[in-house]
Design a protein around this motif. Structure first.
Motif, PDB file in Angstrom:
ATOM      1  N   SER A   1       2.824   8.458  -6.493  1.00 52.60           N
ATOM      2  CA  SER A   1       2.647   9.881  -6.194  1.00 52.60           C
ATOM      3  C   SER A   1       3.908  10.680  -6.545  1.00 52.60           C
ATOM      4  CB  SER A   1       2.276  10.084  -4.718  1.00 52.60           C
ATOM      5  OG  SER A   1       3.204   9.454  -3.861  1.00 52.60           O
TER       6      SER A   1
ATOM      7  N   THR B   1       0.826  -1.211   0.000  1.00 54.93           N
ATOM      8  CA  THR B   1       0.000   0.000   0.000  1.00 54.93           C
ATOM      9  C   THR B   1       0.860   1.260   0.000  1.00 54.93           C
ATOM     10  OG1 THR B   1      -1.842  -1.107   1.123  1.00 54.93           O
ATOM     11  CG2 THR B   1      -1.755   1.287   1.278  1.00 54.93           C
TER      12      THR B   1
ATOM     13  N   ALA C   1       1.801   3.490  -3.519  1.00 56.61           N
ATOM     14  CA  ALA C   1       1.285   4.858  -3.475  1.00 56.61           C
ATOM     15  C   ALA C   1       2.420   5.871  -3.483  1.00 56.61           C
ATOM     16  CB  ALA C   1       0.419   5.051  -2.230  1.00 56.61           C
TER      17      ALA C   1
ATOM     18  N   ILE D   1      -4.016   8.473  -4.050  1.00 56.54           N
ATOM     19  CA  ILE D   1      -3.574   7.228  -4.685  1.00 56.54           C
ATOM     20  C   ILE D   1      -3.734   6.046  -3.728  1.00 56.54           C
ATOM     21  CG2 ILE D   1      -1.554   6.030  -5.620  1.00 56.54           C
ATOM     22  CD1 ILE D   1      -0.708   8.747  -6.832  1.00 56.54           C
ATOM     23  N   VAL D   2      -3.492   6.260  -2.435  1.00 51.83           N
ATOM     24  CA  VAL D   2      -3.749   5.195  -1.453  1.00 51.83           C
ATOM     25  C   VAL D   2      -5.214   4.759  -1.534  1.00 51.83           C
ATOM     26  CG1 VAL D   2      -4.015   4.720   1.019  1.00 51.83           C
ATOM     27  CG2 VAL D   2      -1.913   5.750   0.179  1.00 51.83           C
TER      28      VAL D   2
END
Length: 281
Positions: free
Chosen positions: A93, A85, A89, A214-215
């Motif tokens: 990002s 995760t 992300a 994005i997470v």
């Protein structure tokens, strides 16, 4: 007199609360970063090993976050899933902010015709909802780590471009840029050495927001079964695969959901802190 004393007390308490929130957010972000880096090595059990006959087991001294729908140790799975995760992300990002900022600088220093073309392409991309774009791409081409990163970059780089472009456009009209032009400096030099350092702080704050978005995007895709595929898992995958424990309030479902929430809250608090410090300057 009492009103004055109350106001004075409130004014004295508020800075303490702000400091506590800042410390909490920093510790929270540092905690998740440490878990992402060292989590798999700290896992008490093999991530795929069935260690209990009891499914959706409660919190106990043996299993600190209970067991999942197959009887696997939930803590071990969360420690491993956090790396996916946070790692995915973070990479997505960083790439989104870098791509968006570089294209924004290119647009500002380019001739008007090139700038207009770039703006029209970005407008076309930004008009497509990021989640819809992600669903179409992943459903059409399958799910893999590089594709998930590319999808997130494609969905969120246009937003990063818009922020960076508006900042760079304002800086491009400043006197120090005009002086650099009069000195005969090249367009690339002006973009990298003059404009970029003066838009870096707002861009970094926007980077934090991209990370949170994005997470949530990748967790949502995993919850729908279109994200990280078994035997690997991220936090969104853990929520999806343990959804059967919802009626029981199983820790296997609640723990990864709370982990996603704490991760996004911690990053949001840090972003708010950065924005506030920038405004105070």
């Amino acid at each position: 007199m009492s009103t004055t004393a109350a106001n004075s007390h409130t004014s004295n308490v508020w800075p303490v609360i702000k400091k506590l929130l800042m410390s909490f957010s920093s510790v929270l972000c540092l905690f998740w970063l440490v878990v992402a880096i060292f989590g798999p090595s700290m896992a008490p059990h093999n991530v795929g090993q069935v260690v209990s006959d009891q499914i959706f087991g409660p919190i106990s001294s043996q299993f600190l976050l209970g067991t999942d729908y197959l009887g696997r140790d939930n803590l071990s799975r969360i420690l491993v899933a956090t790396r996916y995760t946070v790692g995915l992300a973070l990479v997505a990002s960083v790439l989104s902010s870098m791509v968006g900022t570089l294209i924004a600088l290119l647009a500002v220093i380019s001739p008007k015709s090139v700038e207009v073309v770039i703006l029209r392409v970005i407008d076309a991309l930004i008009s497509i909802p990021s989640k819809m774009m992600a669903l179409v791409i992943v459903a059409g081409f399958g799910s893999s780590v590089p594709l998930l990163i590319m999808t997130a970059v494609l969905g969120y780089a246009p937003g990063a471009f818009r922020i960076a472009y508006s900042l760079a456009l304002n800086q491009n009209e400043m006197e120090y840029v005009k002086v650099a032009m009069i000195r005969g400096e090249g367009r690339l030099y002006i973009a990298i050495r003059e404009i970029l350092p003066n838009i870096l702080n707002p861009v970094l704050a926007d980077f934090g927001l991209r990370f949170v978005f994005i997470v949530l995007l990748l967790s949502g895709l995993s919850f729908l079964g279109l994200g990280i595929q078994p035997p690997n898992a991220d936090l969104g995958s853990l929520v999806r695969e343990n959804i059967g424990g919802l009626s029981q309030g199983a820790p296997a479902l609640l723990a990864p959901a709370c982990a996603i929430g704490l991760l996004t809250v911690g990053v949001n608090l840090v972003i708010d802190r950065i924005s506030r410090q920038r405004n105070e300057r």
